[in-house]
Design a protein around this motif. Structure first.
Motif, PDB file in Angstrom:
ATOM      1  N   SER A 122       0.830  -1.207   0.000  1.00  0.00           N
ATOM      2  CA  SER A 122       0.000   0.000   0.000  1.00  0.00           C
ATOM      3  C   SER A 122       0.861   1.252   0.000  1.00  0.00           C
ATOM      4  CB  SER A 122      -0.927   0.012   1.213  1.00  0.00           C
ATOM      5  OG  SER A 122      -1.790  -1.099   1.206  1.00  0.00           O
ATOM      6  N   LEU A 123       1.947   1.227   0.756  1.00  0.00           N
ATOM      7  CA  LEU A 123       2.844   2.373   0.824  1.00  0.00           C
ATOM      8  C   LEU A 123       3.419   2.683  -0.556  1.00  0.00           C
ATOM      9  CD1 LEU A 123       3.713   4.150   3.218  1.00  0.00           C
ATOM     10  CD2 LEU A 123       5.753   2.710   3.436  1.00  0.00           C
ATOM     11  N   LYS A 124       3.872   1.652  -1.237  1.00  0.00           N
ATOM     12  CA  LYS A 124       4.427   1.842  -2.576  1.00  0.00           C
ATOM     13  C   LYS A 124       3.349   2.290  -3.557  1.00  0.00           C
ATOM     14  CE  LYS A 124       6.921  -0.645  -6.216  1.00  0.00           C
ATOM     15  NZ  LYS A 124       7.518  -1.950  -6.608  1.00  0.00           N
ATOM     16  N   LYS A 125       2.165   1.673  -3.472  1.00  0.00           N
ATOM     17  CA  LYS A 125       1.081   1.976  -4.406  1.00  0.00           C
ATOM     18  C   LYS A 125       0.586   3.407  -4.222  1.00  0.00           C
ATOM     19  CE  LYS A 125      -1.680   0.219  -7.580  1.00  0.00           C
ATOM     20  NZ  LYS A 125      -1.160  -0.356  -8.843  1.00  0.00           N
ATOM     21  N   PHE A 126       0.367   3.810  -2.986  1.00  0.00           N
ATOM     22  CA  PHE A 126      -0.152   5.148  -2.721  1.00  0.00           C
ATOM     23  C   PHE A 126       0.857   6.231  -3.106  1.00  0.00           C
ATOM     24  CE2 PHE A 126      -3.630   3.150  -0.733  1.00  0.00           C
ATOM     25  CZ  PHE A 126      -4.596   4.098  -0.433  1.00  0.00           C
ATOM     26  N   ARG A 127       2.139   5.962  -2.905  1.00  0.00           N
ATOM     27  CA  ARG A 127       3.146   6.939  -3.321  1.00  0.00           C
ATOM     28  C   ARG A 127       3.076   7.162  -4.830  1.00  0.00           C
ATOM     29  NH1 ARG A 127       7.895   4.678   0.681  1.00  0.00           N
ATOM     30  NH2 ARG A 127       7.517   6.156   2.390  1.00  0.00           N
ATOM     31  N   GLY A 128       2.910   6.068  -5.573  1.00  0.00           N
ATOM     32  CA  GLY A 128       2.778   6.188  -7.015  1.00  0.00           C
ATOM     33  C   GLY A 128       1.523   6.933  -7.422  1.00  0.00           C
ATOM     34  N   ILE A 129       0.425   6.635  -6.753  1.00  0.00           N
ATOM     35  CA  ILE A 129      -0.844   7.307  -7.064  1.00  0.00           C
ATOM     36  C   ILE A 129      -0.741   8.803  -6.791  1.00  0.00           C
ATOM     37  CG2 ILE A 129      -3.265   7.535  -6.349  1.00  0.00           C
ATOM     38  CD1 ILE A 129      -3.259   4.498  -5.851  1.00  0.00           C
ATOM     39  N   PHE A 130      -0.202   9.174  -5.629  1.00  0.00           N
ATOM     40  CA  PHE A 130      -0.082  10.584  -5.279  1.00  0.00           C
ATOM     41  C   PHE A 130       0.828  11.331  -6.254  1.00  0.00           C
ATOM     42  CE2 PHE A 130      -1.156   9.711  -0.566  1.00  0.00           C
ATOM     43  CZ  PHE A 130      -2.502   9.916  -0.830  1.00  0.00           C
ATOM     44  N   GLN A 131       1.923  10.686  -6.650  1.00  0.00           N
ATOM     45  CA  GLN A 131       2.839  11.333  -7.581  1.00  0.00           C
ATOM     46  C   GLN A 131       2.190  11.539  -8.946  1.00  0.00           C
ATOM     47  OE1 GLN A 131       6.370   8.920  -7.568  1.00  0.00           O
ATOM     48  NE2 GLN A 131       6.976   9.573  -5.515  1.00  0.00           N
ATOM     49  N   ASN A 132       1.374  10.575  -9.368  1.00  0.00           N
ATOM     50  CA  ASN A 132       0.693  10.710 -10.654  1.00  0.00           C
ATOM     51  C   ASN A 132      -0.399  11.781 -10.614  1.00  0.00           C
ATOM     52  OD1 ASN A 132       2.243   8.721 -11.888  1.00  0.00           O
ATOM     53  ND2 ASN A 132       0.859   7.070 -11.278  1.00  0.00           N
TER      54      ASN A 132
ATOM     55  N   GLY B  70       3.954  12.610   1.851  1.00  0.00           N
ATOM     56  CA  GLY B  70       5.174  13.386   2.023  1.00  0.00           C
ATOM     57  C   GLY B  70       5.429  13.884   3.425  1.00  0.00           C
ATOM     58  N   PHE B  71       4.557  13.512   4.390  1.00  0.00           N
ATOM     59  CA  PHE B  71       4.827  13.859   5.783  1.00  0.00           C
ATOM     60  C   PHE B  71       5.978  12.997   6.294  1.00  0.00           C
ATOM     61  CE2 PHE B  71       0.441  15.235   5.197  1.00  0.00           C
ATOM     62  CZ  PHE B  71       0.438  16.467   5.827  1.00  0.00           C
ATOM     63  N   GLN B  72       6.618  13.440   7.370  1.00  0.00           N
ATOM     64  CA  GLN B  72       7.799  12.766   7.879  1.00  0.00           C
ATOM     65  C   GLN B  72       7.475  11.978   9.154  1.00  0.00           C
ATOM     66  OE1 GLN B  72      10.730  12.742   6.137  1.00  0.00           O
ATOM     67  NE2 GLN B  72       9.531  13.865   4.610  1.00  0.00           N
ATOM     68  N   GLY B  73       8.298  10.976   9.420  1.00  0.00           N
ATOM     69  CA  GLY B  73       8.110  10.138  10.601  1.00  0.00           C
ATOM     70  C   GLY B  73       8.759   8.795  10.372  1.00  0.00           C
ATOM     71  N   GLY B  74       8.005   7.756  10.515  1.00  0.00           N
ATOM     72  CA  GLY B  74       8.541   6.422  10.308  1.00  0.00           C
ATOM     73  C   GLY B  74       7.423   5.422  10.234  1.00  0.00           C
ATOM     74  N   GLU B  75       7.798   4.173   9.979  1.00  0.00           N
ATOM     75  CA  GLU B  75       6.811   3.119   9.784  1.00  0.00           C
ATOM     76  C   GLU B  75       6.741   2.111  10.932  1.00  0.00           C
ATOM     77  OE1 GLU B  75       8.669   4.387   5.880  1.00  0.00           O
ATOM     78  OE2 GLU B  75       9.435   3.591   7.777  1.00  0.00           O
TER      79      GLU B  75
END
Length: 408
Positions: free
Chosen positions: A236-246, A310-315
């Motif tokens: 989900s992390l990888k998928k959502f990053r791609g979606i947001f960037q697109n 793009g917020f900062q923190g950790g997983e």
């Protein structure tokens, strides 16, 4: 000078630098961790005055990174690239940027962790100490020692921190060259951080369990579920990053709009139950609090959106806050103690999401007690094996053991 004497002096110098890395990282963890606690408490006390402005805070974070961040925006990726010798330096601006932006993320109600800050700060300190003595090999070893120090300083689990540092860069291979330096740094950071008031993660269990064949079948089922949830998080992390960037190429607008969505969700969903680290969910699972069947999935979704935007923190802390409630609600249907299953979820979701085994296994022993060592070994091993080398760290390298190469 005789070669062996030169070697001993070199090792002594490395261990001194490792201890210094641990001490400096521990001090940084105290400052960061204590302010983070204050930010969370202040957010909870002024919820409606702060949480609606998460989008504005995100816009400011993205704008600062865009103007002054440079390569610091890569976060953990920069740590990986530096260890692989693709980068010769870690920008010193990384430390203040990641610390302040994480404080703001938590202050205004983002769902994120904290370990990424400790790891990046420790890696930065260790690597730059190595550069001060003009030794690239020292720098790379001290970077790993710094990773261990950052993890240990914030969580108070030095042994797990050591193996996190050894495992996370290249899955499947342990860099034993860094074992002793990482251990020295982790112990030093943990001692300094605890002396400065940071409490270690500890939830001692007192569960009596009969280990029958049926019990083992249930444990395997739990491990498979936890592995799938860990994979769901990393996917989900990888998928959502791609979606947001697109959808939005401008990171400022991404954090702005995502922040407004998270703010609205936080207000509607129990007024901040899923904001911040998620330690409230972990404590509820082990201290008799209320756990809802949907806690784990809502924490997962809001964390993924927060970090992908793009917020900062950790997983890692959110992974604990996903795994513990999930394990808790699975306990009753499987006829197992809920708190015991919560402990398994705490470590096994982590294993499935990070593609590591020794770190979550030892983490379980340090946090919950060594009486359950074999069970942690079992569920973390299955979760790691079944995750298909998927990881929240997309630049983590994977090495597959080939027995045929040994026989050649």
């Amino acid at each position: 000078m005789k070669p062996y004497l030169k070697f001993l002096i070199s090792r002594a110098e490395l261990l001194i630098l490792s201890a210094l890395t641990g001490v400096l990282t521990g001090i940084a963890c105290i400052v960061f961790g204590r302010v983070l606690i204050l930010a969370g408490d202040f957010r909870n006390s002024h919820f409606f005055q702060l949480v609606p402005f998460l989008g504005v805070a995100g816009f400011a974070i993205a704008a600062v990174y865009r103007k002054w961040g440079g390569e610091s925006i890569k976060g953990m990726t920069l740590v990986f690239e530096t260890e692989w010798n693709r980068k010769k330096r870690i920008p010193r601006r990384t430390i203040p940027l990641i610390i302040v932006s994480t404080w703001l993320t938590h202050l205004f109600g983002g769902s994120a962790g904290r370990e990424s800050v400790g790891v990046q700060v420790g890696a930065d300190i260790g690597f730059n100490l190595g550069r001060q003595v003009h030794n690239l090999q020292f720098s790379r070893t001290l970077l790993m020692a710094g990773i261990a120090a950052g993890f240990s300083g914030l969580f108070g689990t030095p042994l797990a921190a050591v193996f996190f540092a050894l495992e996370v860069i290249v899955a499947g291979v342990l860099n034993y060259e860094a074992l002793i330096p990482a251990t020295v740094a982790a112990l030093a950071a943990s001692a300094v951080a605890q002396a400065g008031g940071l409490k270690p993660e500890r939830f001692p269990l007192a569960v009596q369990l009969s280990y029958t064949p049926v019990t083992y079948v249930k444990l395997v089922v739990l491990a498979l579920i936890f592995s799938l949830v860990g994979q769901l998080f990393s996917w989900s992390l990888k998928k959502f990053r791609g979606i947001f960037q697109n959808l939005l190429d401008d990171t400022r607008l991404r954090t702005l709009y995502a922040g407004f969505f998270i703010s609205l969700s936080s207000i509607l969903l129990f007024q901040g139950r899923y904001s911040g680290l998620g330690d409230n969910l972990v404590e509820a699972a082990f201290d008799g609090g209320t756990i809802y069947a949907f806690d784990w999935i809502l924490k997962l979704l809001l964390t993924v959106i927060t970090l992908s935007a793009g917020f900062q923190g950790g997983e890692l802390m959110p992974l604990f806050a996903i795994g513990a409630p999930l394990g808790f609600i699975l306990g009753a249907p499987l006829g197992l103690p809920p708190t015991f299953c919560a402990a398994l979820g705490y470590v096994a979701v982590f294993a499935g999401a990070t593609n590591t085994f020794l770190c979550p296994f030892i983490l379980g022993c340090e946090v919950f007690g060594y009486d359950y060592m074999f069970v942690f070994f079992l569920v973390c091993g299955i979760s790691r094996i079944m995750n298909g080398n998927r990881s929240i760290y997309v630049y983590q390298k994977h090495v597959v053991w080939d027995p045929g190469s040994i026989l050649k």
